[in-house]
Write a protein that holds these residues in place. Structure first.
Motif, PDB file in Angstrom:
ATOM      1  N   CYS A  32       0.846  -1.197   0.000  1.00  0.00           N
ATOM      2  CA  CYS A  32       0.000   0.000   0.000  1.00  0.00           C
ATOM      3  C   CYS A  32       0.878   1.244   0.000  1.00  0.00           C
ATOM      4  O   CYS A  32       1.688   1.435   0.904  1.00  0.00           O
ATOM      5  CB  CYS A  32      -0.932   0.041   1.206  1.00  0.00           C
ATOM      6  N   VAL A  34      -0.446   4.398  -0.002  1.00  0.00           N
ATOM      7  CA  VAL A  34      -1.331   5.544   0.266  1.00  0.00           C
ATOM      8  C   VAL A  34      -0.825   6.417   1.422  1.00  0.00           C
ATOM      9  O   VAL A  34      -0.907   7.642   1.370  1.00  0.00           O
ATOM     10  CB  VAL A  34      -2.786   5.065   0.502  1.00  0.00           C
ATOM     11  N   GLY A  35      -0.303   5.764   2.459  1.00  0.00           N
ATOM     12  CA  GLY A  35       0.387   6.526   3.509  1.00  0.00           C
ATOM     13  C   GLY A  35      -0.494   7.230   4.532  1.00  0.00           C
ATOM     14  O   GLY A  35      -0.223   8.370   4.912  1.00  0.00           O
ATOM     15  N   CYS A  36      -1.527   6.567   5.037  1.00  0.00           N
ATOM     16  CA  CYS A  36      -2.352   7.168   6.100  1.00  0.00           C
ATOM     17  C   CYS A  36      -1.566   7.152   7.410  1.00  0.00           C
ATOM     18  O   CYS A  36      -1.080   6.086   7.817  1.00  0.00           O
ATOM     19  CB  CYS A  36      -3.642   6.380   6.288  1.00  0.00           C
ATOM     20  N   TRP A  38      -2.424   7.223  10.464  1.00  0.00           N
ATOM     21  CA  TRP A  38      -3.005   6.421  11.557  1.00  0.00           C
ATOM     22  C   TRP A  38      -3.240   4.967  11.144  1.00  0.00           C
ATOM     23  O   TRP A  38      -3.950   4.224  11.830  1.00  0.00           O
ATOM     24  CB  TRP A  38      -4.329   7.054  12.010  1.00  0.00           C
ATOM     25  N   CYS A  39      -2.664   4.568  10.009  1.00  0.00           N
ATOM     26  CA  CYS A  39      -2.870   3.199   9.498  1.00  0.00           C
ATOM     27  C   CYS A  39      -2.558   2.158  10.574  1.00  0.00           C
ATOM     28  O   CYS A  39      -1.514   2.232  11.219  1.00  0.00           O
ATOM     29  CB  CYS A  39      -1.957   2.973   8.297  1.00  0.00           C
ATOM     30  N   THR A  41      -2.276  -1.051   9.809  1.00  0.00           N
ATOM     31  CA  THR A  41      -1.640  -2.215   9.167  1.00  0.00           C
ATOM     32  C   THR A  41      -0.407  -1.757   8.374  1.00  0.00           C
ATOM     33  O   THR A  41      -0.240  -2.117   7.204  1.00  0.00           O
ATOM     34  CB  THR A  41      -2.641  -2.954   8.223  1.00  0.00           C
ATOM     35  N   TRP A  45       2.600  -2.287   4.063  1.00  0.00           N
ATOM     36  CA  TRP A  45       2.951  -1.256   3.085  1.00  0.00           C
ATOM     37  C   TRP A  45       4.002  -1.716   2.068  1.00  0.00           C
ATOM     38  O   TRP A  45       3.902  -1.415   0.890  1.00  0.00           O
ATOM     39  CB  TRP A  45       3.474   0.003   3.793  1.00  0.00           C
ATOM     40  N   GLY A  95      -3.339  -3.451   3.584  1.00  0.00           N
ATOM     41  CA  GLY A  95      -2.848  -3.020   2.280  1.00  0.00           C
ATOM     42  C   GLY A  95      -3.962  -2.389   1.428  1.00  0.00           C
ATOM     43  O   GLY A  95      -5.033  -2.053   1.918  1.00  0.00           O
ATOM     44  N   SER A 121      -9.307   1.897  -0.498  1.00  0.00           N
ATOM     45  CA  SER A 121      -9.167   3.330  -0.212  1.00  0.00           C
ATOM     46  C   SER A 121      -9.695   4.200  -1.347  1.00  0.00           C
ATOM     47  O   SER A 121      -9.746   5.420  -1.216  1.00  0.00           O
ATOM     48  CB  SER A 121      -7.685   3.653   0.013  1.00  0.00           C
ATOM     49  N   LYS A 139      -9.536   7.546   1.377  1.00  0.00           N
ATOM     50  CA  LYS A 139      -8.389   8.122   2.078  1.00  0.00           C
ATOM     51  C   LYS A 139      -7.974   9.358   1.281  1.00  0.00           C
ATOM     52  O   LYS A 139      -7.317   9.273   0.250  1.00  0.00           O
ATOM     53  CB  LYS A 139      -7.253   7.092   2.168  1.00  0.00           C
TER      54      LYS A 139
HETATM   55  S1  SF4 Z   1      -5.238   2.677   6.103  1.00  0.00           S
HETATM   56 FE1  SF4 Z   1      -5.398   1.418   4.262  1.00  0.00          FE
HETATM   57  S2  SF4 Z   1      -5.050   2.859   2.601  1.00  0.00           S
HETATM   58 FE2  SF4 Z   1      -4.298   3.849   4.437  1.00  0.00          FE
HETATM   59  S3  SF4 Z   1      -2.105   3.341   4.506  1.00  0.00           S
HETATM   60 FE3  SF4 Z   1      -3.196   1.795   5.721  1.00  0.00          FE
HETATM   61  S4  SF4 Z   1      -3.547   0.110   4.329  1.00  0.00           S
HETATM   62 FE4  SF4 Z   1      -3.069   1.930   3.078  1.00  0.00          FE
END
Ligand code: SF4
Length: 224
Positions: A32, A34-36, A38-39, A41, A45, A95, A121, A139
């Motif tokens: 992944c 996307v880089g949130c 507060w993710c 998981t 990444w 992911g 996302s 996201k």
């Molecule tokens: S919350 Fe989902 S979209 Fe955002 S970084 Fe984590 S796995 Fe990626």
């Protein structure tokens, strides 16, 4: 990508959104961008070829790690059918699962009698069997710089928006105002990381707008 990279697979109860409470087989795909911030998981990444290990070792993992196994869709479905799972619902998550072409996987699962849900996302085009339930958890403006794609708003059966502050409600309003957005999509607010203020904001806004509240119930009861 058509070779699927699986970080974990397990049977549990769906804790969020429309299918809350339903026993489900979770397939978590690796990768992944996307880089949130507060993710929860972050271990999904990276896609480090050195972390590509045998499936049996991945399925035996007891803690979160970046390790994954590579498989084609047919072998994965065969594996699922051999695992003795009782659930008839499959959740494909990550992911960011939409980085993969999931047409074959979702098609084979549906042919095998499962209902299938993807959690995405909205930043990659969704490639699934048309009967796949699409949970869009948009996201917006994350570090990776990805945009929410029209196609994902169009296909969304539910839009489950993560919220912690008022600006997140405004972001959601902007997405709902896009003409492509499925007008039938159910709208859920999900407080980020079970924060108290986020939960209060979500509850108050759901009442005001007649939206639904999604709690990460699995975290409250301590299951995966
Ligand atoms: S919350 Fe989902 S979209 Fe955002 S970084 Fe984590 S796995 Fe990626």
């Amino acid at each position: 990508m058509s070779v699927l990279k699986v970080n974990e697979m397990f049977e549990t109860i769906q804790g969020e959104g429309f299918f809350t409470g339903l026993p489900a087989i979770f397939i978590r795909l690796q990768g992944c961008p996307v880089g949130c911030p507060w993710c929860d998981t972050k271990h999904t990444w990276t896609l480090d070829p050195q972390m590509d290990i045998p499936a049996e070792q991945v399925l035996a993992k007891t803690t979160d790690s970046e390790a994954y196994f590579s498989t084609d869709a047919a072998s994965l479905v065969k594996r699922i059918l051999s695992m003795g799972y009782k659930a008839k619902h499959v959740v494909i998550t990550g992911g960011e699962p939409a980085m993969y072409d999931l047409t074959q996987l979702t098609g084979l699962l549906i042919e095998s009698g499962y209902s299938v849900q993807i959690e995405t996302s909205g930043t990659f085009e969704i490639q699934t069997h048309p009967d796949t339930w699409v949970t869009l958890s948009p996201k917006v403006d994350m570090k990776g710089g990805y945009q929410i794609l029209d196609q994902t708003l169009q296909l969304a059966n539910e839009i489950k928006h993560p919220v912690a502050m008022q600006k997140h409600i405004e972001e959601l309003d902007a997405l709902l105002a896009r003409p492509v957005t499925n007008p039938q999509a159910m709208v859920y607010l999900q407080p980020i990381s079970q924060q108290r203020r986020a939960t209060e904001l979500a509850v108050a806004t759901c009442i005001k707008r007649n939206w639904r509240l999604s709690l990460q119930t699995h975290k409250y009861i301590g299951i995966e």
